[in-house]
Design an enzyme around this catalytic site. Structure first.
Site, PDB file in Angstrom:
ATOM      1  CB  CYS A 128       4.616  -0.008  -3.854  1.00 28.24           C
ATOM      2  SG  CYS A 128       3.121   0.651  -4.652  1.00 28.24           S
ATOM      3  CG  HIS A 252       1.690  -3.836  -5.527  1.00 29.96           C
ATOM      4  ND1 HIS A 252       0.256  -3.809  -5.075  1.00 29.96           N
ATOM      5  CD2 HIS A 252       2.146  -2.532  -5.765  1.00 29.96           C
ATOM      6  CE1 HIS A 252       0.034  -2.825  -4.872  1.00 29.96           C
ATOM      7  NE2 HIS A 252       0.980  -1.898  -5.091  1.00 29.96           N
TER       8      HIS A 252
HETATM    9  P1  NAP Z   1      -4.324   6.624   3.804  1.00 35.43           P
HETATM   10  O1  NAP Z   1      -4.639   5.241   4.142  1.00 35.43           O
HETATM   11  O2  NAP Z   1      -5.438   7.296   2.781  1.00 35.43           O
HETATM   12  O3  NAP Z   1      -3.812   7.626   4.758  1.00 35.43           O
HETATM   13  C1  NAP Z   1      -3.614   8.813   4.607  1.00 35.43           C
HETATM   14  C2  NAP Z   1      -2.700   9.512   5.770  1.00 35.43           C
HETATM   15  O4  NAP Z   1      -2.501  10.895   5.429  1.00 35.43           O
HETATM   16  C3  NAP Z   1      -3.666   9.686   7.148  1.00 35.43           C
HETATM   17  O5  NAP Z   1      -2.736   9.391   8.101  1.00 35.43           O
HETATM   18  C4  NAP Z   1      -4.369  10.933   6.916  1.00 35.43           C
HETATM   19  O6  NAP Z   1      -4.591  11.504   8.222  1.00 35.43           O
HETATM   20  C5  NAP Z   1      -3.065  11.859   6.607  1.00 35.43           C
HETATM   21  N1  NAP Z   1      -3.379  13.065   6.023  1.00 35.43           N
HETATM   22  C6  NAP Z   1      -4.372  13.304   4.848  1.00 35.43           C
HETATM   23  N2  NAP Z   1      -4.353  14.846   4.846  1.00 35.43           N
HETATM   24  C7  NAP Z   1      -3.503  15.310   5.530  1.00 35.43           C
HETATM   25  C8  NAP Z   1      -3.115  16.655   5.995  1.00 35.43           C
HETATM   26  N3  NAP Z   1      -3.649  17.682   5.426  1.00 35.43           N
HETATM   27  N4  NAP Z   1      -2.188  16.802   6.981  1.00 35.43           N
HETATM   28  C9  NAP Z   1      -1.534  15.645   7.508  1.00 35.43           C
HETATM   29  N5  NAP Z   1      -1.930  14.390   7.449  1.00 35.43           N
HETATM   30  C10 NAP Z   1      -2.824  14.175   6.336  1.00 35.43           C
HETATM   31  O7  NAP Z   1      -3.117   6.868   2.508  1.00 35.43           O
HETATM   32  P2  NAP Z   1      -1.924   5.837   2.384  1.00 35.43           P
HETATM   33  O8  NAP Z   1      -2.239   4.636   1.535  1.00 35.43           O
HETATM   34  O9  NAP Z   1      -1.184   5.594   3.852  1.00 35.43           O
HETATM   35  O10 NAP Z   1      -1.063   6.555   1.619  1.00 35.43           O
HETATM   36  C11 NAP Z   1      -0.557   7.884   2.015  1.00 35.43           C
HETATM   37  C12 NAP Z   1       0.303   8.475   0.848  1.00 35.43           C
HETATM   38  O11 NAP Z   1       1.503   7.793   0.901  1.00 35.43           O
HETATM   39  C13 NAP Z   1      -0.243   8.549  -0.527  1.00 35.43           C
HETATM   40  O12 NAP Z   1      -0.928   9.748  -0.709  1.00 35.43           O
HETATM   41  C14 NAP Z   1       0.950   8.356  -1.368  1.00 35.43           C
HETATM   42  O13 NAP Z   1       1.518   9.670  -1.541  1.00 35.43           O
HETATM   43  C15 NAP Z   1       2.005   7.645  -0.571  1.00 35.43           C
HETATM   44  N6  NAP Z   1       2.053   6.045  -0.727  1.00 35.43           N
HETATM   45  C16 NAP Z   1       3.098   5.995  -1.459  1.00 35.43           C
HETATM   46  C17 NAP Z   1       3.370   4.562  -2.077  1.00 35.43           C
HETATM   47  C18 NAP Z   1       4.496   4.220  -2.589  1.00 35.43           C
HETATM   48  O14 NAP Z   1       4.083   3.469  -3.521  1.00 35.43           O
HETATM   49  N7  NAP Z   1       5.650   4.485  -2.011  1.00 35.43           N
HETATM   50  C19 NAP Z   1       2.272   3.454  -1.739  1.00 35.43           C
HETATM   51  C20 NAP Z   1       1.114   4.154  -0.984  1.00 35.43           C
HETATM   52  C21 NAP Z   1       0.956   5.375  -0.754  1.00 35.43           C
HETATM   53  P3  NAP Z   1      -6.200  11.446   8.708  1.00 35.43           P
HETATM   54  O15 NAP Z   1      -6.314  10.253   9.611  1.00 35.43           O
HETATM   55  O16 NAP Z   1      -6.250  12.610   9.781  1.00 35.43           O
HETATM   56  O17 NAP Z   1      -7.048  11.495   7.632  1.00 35.43           O
HETATM   57  O1  3JN Z   2      -1.955   2.368  -6.195  1.00 40.70           O
HETATM   58  C1  3JN Z   2      -0.894   1.962  -5.597  1.00 40.70           C
HETATM   59  O2  3JN Z   2      -0.603   0.664  -5.697  1.00 40.70           O
HETATM   60  C2  3JN Z   2       0.333   2.713  -5.317  1.00 40.70           C
HETATM   61  C3  3JN Z   2      -0.085   3.978  -4.873  1.00 40.70           C
HETATM   62  C4  3JN Z   2       0.701   4.953  -4.649  1.00 40.70           C
HETATM   63  C5  3JN Z   2       0.280   6.365  -4.685  1.00 40.70           C
HETATM   64  C6  3JN Z   2      -0.969   6.677  -4.117  1.00 40.70           C
HETATM   65  C7  3JN Z   2      -1.276   7.898  -4.117  1.00 40.70           C
HETATM   66  C8  3JN Z   2      -0.585   9.162  -4.044  1.00 40.70           C
HETATM   67  C9  3JN Z   2       1.179   7.295  -4.645  1.00 40.70           C
HETATM   68  C10 3JN Z   2       2.546   7.067  -5.063  1.00 40.70           C
HETATM   69  O3  3JN Z   2       3.384   6.812  -3.916  1.00 40.70           O
HETATM   70  O4  3JN Z   2       3.226   7.233  -6.133  1.00 40.70           O
HETATM   71  C11 3JN Z   2       0.715   8.846  -4.724  1.00 40.70           C
HETATM   72  C12 3JN Z   2       1.715   9.781  -4.868  1.00 40.70           C
HETATM   73  O5  3JN Z   2       2.578  10.413  -4.001  1.00 40.70           O
HETATM   74  O6  3JN Z   2       1.862  10.502  -5.876  1.00 40.70           O
END
Ligand code: NAP
Ligand code: 3JN
Length: 358
Positions: A128, A252
């Site tokens: 992000c 952010h």
């Molecule tokens: P979150 O609110 O903690 O949600 C995690 C999601 O993943 C929930 O739907 C959870 O399901 C699911 N999950 C966890 N373990 C799993 C498994 N083994 N199999 C299938 N689903 C599973 O986290 P979030 O903020 O949405 O972020 C999720 C991911 O997106 C992060 O880990 C990161 O890699 C990515 N992300 C990317 C950005 C970016 O900057 N582009 C920003 C934020 C996040 P349950 O409800 O069953 O636990």
């Molecule tokens: O902390 C933030 O503001 C952005 C976080 C992104 C994030 C959180 C957990 C795992 C990532 C990401 O998208 O880089 C990951 C990950 O996939 O490594």
């Protein structure tokens, strides 16, 4: 015929926004499938007013899926994304797992949509903090070139997931309602679930996002460095980041300092940013107009302001960049990639599987 779209991580902070972005999308969608872990399987979520039961993610989940949006963490993408590609889907992965893989385009559609043409079934959505910086800086890079970027971020807690949002709300209530000293608030999640110590975020600023790497920068900071070079296709751009978590729930903010290759007149920089898709110029200091996190929440745009020349460096420029981290920083950028794939006729099964089935 429309697409079947799967959202992996549908119950999370990003996944729930992906559902909203799909509801508002121009993609022709016949069916949406919502996937999670065993914790949420069986739960019911809504898509366009329709109840959809959340399913457990397995290797066999992707039969008949055309587009799979992954946002459930790197290990889930590592395990299941190759199975989705094998089943004929195109994966848009929102985690860091595939971002530096040379077979995987890393895409901000306004900046490098052309990279999609060479996809092999998986497209990565950048971090992000990188995405919003790219939207602000690409119009400058195109006209005057970029030598270096020094960025300090002020990141919302929603970037660390739903559990970090819950922790922040609890801490703020304890301080404001119960009179607890912010130093005595108990923290379990932030600055980062994977590290040894946890610190309060209420009334605080934490200069740690993700764990530290060997060079004393955090992974979040190194993501900004490496992803910028890949998206802008230029390893010579110097990028140093300091990433800070603040007690804001969403959007952010970033203080960005750049040095251009050619001298860039400030009024022309403002005009170039204002004309760039996805960027909105908010820069009128005489009237106190500048981007603010509270105003960016819910928007897909990236807001840029406080654009000014450095006091000493002839090619130095400062600016303030704000965007909704869960929308342009994650859910919208992912759905926008899917829309761009559709517009370019690139939603199709991949003949050769380039990713390891684990
Ligand atoms: P979150 O609110 O903690 O949600 C995690 C999601 O993943 C929930 O739907 C959870 O399901 C699911 N999950 C966890 N373990 C799993 C498994 N083994 N199999 C299938 N689903 C599973 O986290 P979030 O903020 O949405 O972020 C999720 C991911 O997106 C992060 O880990 C990161 O890699 C990515 N992300 C990317 C950005 C970016 O900057 N582009 C920003 C934020 C996040 P349950 O409800 O069953 O636990
Ligand atoms: O902390 C933030 O503001 C952005 C976080 C992104 C994030 C959180 C957990 C795992 C990532 C990401 O998208 O880089 C990951 C990950 O996939 O490594």
């Amino acid at each position: 015929m429309g697409y079947t779209v799967a959202v992996v991580g549908a119950t999370g902070a990003v996944g729930t926004r992906m559902i909203t972005m799909l509801e508002e999308s121009t993609l022709p969608i016949d069916k949406v499938r919502l996937l999670s872990s065993a914790r949420s399987a069986g739960k019911v979520l809504q898509y366009k007013g329709q109840d959809i039961e959340v399913e457990l993610t397995t290797e066999d989940s992707f039969e008949g899926v055309d587009i799979a949006l992954f946002s459930a963490g790197g290990s889930v993408s590592a395990k299941f994304a190759p199975y989705a590609v094998k089943a004929g889907a195109v994966v848009v992965d929102n985690t860091s797992f595939f971002r530096q893989n040379p077979d995987v385009p890393l895409v901000v559609p306004e900046v490098n949509a052309h990279a999609l043409d060479a996809h092999n079934g998986i497209i990565a959505c950048p971090n992000c903090s990188t995405i919003q910086m790219m939207v602000a800086l690409e119009p400058v890079r195109q006209k005057w070139g970029l030598d270096r970027i020094i960025v300090s971020t002020y990141q919302a807690v929603s970037g660390a997931g739903q559990s970090a949002i819950n922790e922040t709300e609890r801490e703020l209530k304890e301080v404001l309602n119960d009179g607890v000293n912010p130093r005595d608030v108990k923290a379990d999640i932030l600055p980062c679930g994977g590290d040894k110590k946890h610190f309060p975020i209420a009334f605080n600023a934490l200069p740690q996002i993700d764990v530290f790497t060997d060079n004393d920068y955090t992974y979040e900071e190194m993501k900004m460095t490496k992803e910028t070079k890949k998206i802008m296709e230029d390893d010579s751009i110097a990028v140093s980041a300091t990433c800070v978590r603040i007690p804001v729930l969403s959007a952010h903010s970033e203080s960005v300092y750049i040095e251009t290759k050619e001298v860039a007149p400030i009024e022309e920089v403002k005009a170039a940013i204002a004309a760039f898709p996805g960027a909105v110029l908010e820069d009128d200091v005489a009237n106190q107009v500048y981007p603010q996190a509270v105003n960016a929440v819910g928007s897909r745009d990236t807001f840029v302001g406080r654009i000014r020349k450095d006091l000493d460096a002839e090619k130095g420029i400062h600016m303030w960049v704000v965007s909704d981290n869960l929308l342009k920083g994650a859910a919208w950028n992912s759905v926008q990639i899917a829309e761009t794939l559709h517009e370019r006729g690139l939603v199709r099964p991949t003949a050769e599987l380039k990713f390891e089935l684990k």
